[in-house]
Design an enzyme around this catalytic site. Structure first.
Site, PDB file in Angstrom:
ATOM      1  N   CYS A   1       0.828  -1.204   0.000  1.00 37.09           N
ATOM      2  CA  CYS A   1       0.000   0.000   0.000  1.00 37.09           C
ATOM      3  C   CYS A   1       0.873   1.268   0.000  1.00 37.09           C
ATOM      4  O   CYS A   1       1.747   1.420  -0.834  1.00 37.09           O
ATOM      5  CB  CYS A   1      -0.963  -0.057   1.184  1.00 37.09           C
ATOM      6  SG  CYS A   1      -2.318   1.132   1.104  1.00 37.09           S
ATOM      7  N   ALA A   2       0.652   2.151   0.945  1.00 36.00           N
ATOM      8  CA  ALA A   2       1.378   3.424   0.962  1.00 36.00           C
ATOM      9  C   ALA A   2       2.771   3.311   1.569  1.00 36.00           C
ATOM     10  O   ALA A   2       3.582   4.243   1.445  1.00 36.00           O
ATOM     11  CB  ALA A   2       0.566   4.462   1.735  1.00 36.00           C
TER      12      ALA A   2
END
Length: 216
Positions: free
Chosen positions: A136-137
């Site tokens: 993800c981030a």
């Protein structure tokens, strides 16, 4: 005669017992850091997949700069509360674990990137050629600003893809680049985790876990 006979039987059994206990393989150990703002689906997918693979999973809470005590509870990105096994400290070393696998979440990834203890641990693990996973981030907001992606290809969540210096793989769901595995978001979390299972064990192990989880 009875005492001697029993003693002989015990002595004949003891070496076999000793050999059987000494030959037990060490479990693969996986460290899963979490913090306030970590993404729930990714976190539980990582933990659940490695638990099904019979790894020893340790959840370590990364404290934020605002925290004054070592509370083990992390409030995840959508408000779910998760209790860690321990707090991440500099007493935890790369040699303690076969893999370090991090969930994402915008706030969580940012908090990861601000932890000097965590970044040093990950850098050491990568430098030793050991497995690191980030989804993800986290690749964009924790790894990139700390120089952890240098020499690696990576993917990340589309909302922060512009943060990556190397954007050649940002359209891929999962990227395996030597000992670094990255994923792009919650819907990828199980396949991302299974990819790491394959790296830690082998393809057959990953297939067996995938079958139990009904992903095949």
């Amino acid at each position: 005669f009875t005492k001697i006979n029993l003693r002989m039987k015990f002595l004949s059994f003891y070496p076999k017992f000793l050999m059987s206990t000494q030959s037990q393989p060490r479990k693969v150990r996986v460290l899963v850091p979490i913090t306030h703002g970590s993404e729930e689906i990714e976190t539980m997918s990582i933990i659940g997949t490695f638990a099904r693979a019979d790894a020893q999973v340790v959840i370590a809470k990364v404290l934020t700069e605002e925290e004054k005590d070592e509370n083990l509870t992390a409030v995840m990105s959508r408000g779910v509360k998760l209790i860690a096994d321990q707090v991440l400290t500099d007493e935890i070393t790369s040699d303690d674990y076969d893999a370090i696998v991090l969930p994402g979440g915008l706030k969580g990834a940012t908090n990861f990137g601000l932890s000097k203890v965590l970044i040093f641990l990950i850098r050491t693990h990568l430098d030793k050629g050991r497995i690191v996973g980030a989804i993800c981030a986290t690749p964009a907001l924790a790894f990139e600003p700390n120089g952890l992606l240098k020499g690696y290809d990576a993917t990340t969540h589309f909302s922060v893809a512009d943060k990556l210096s190397n954007k050649s793989k940002v359209n891929q769901r999962i990227v395996v680049s030597e000992n670094l595995i990255t994923g792009n978001g919650p819907a990828t979390a199980v396949d991302f985790s299974l990819t790491i299972v394959e790296k830690l064990w082998d393809k057959e192990k990953a297939k067996a876990v995938a079958k139990v989880m009904c992903t095949e």
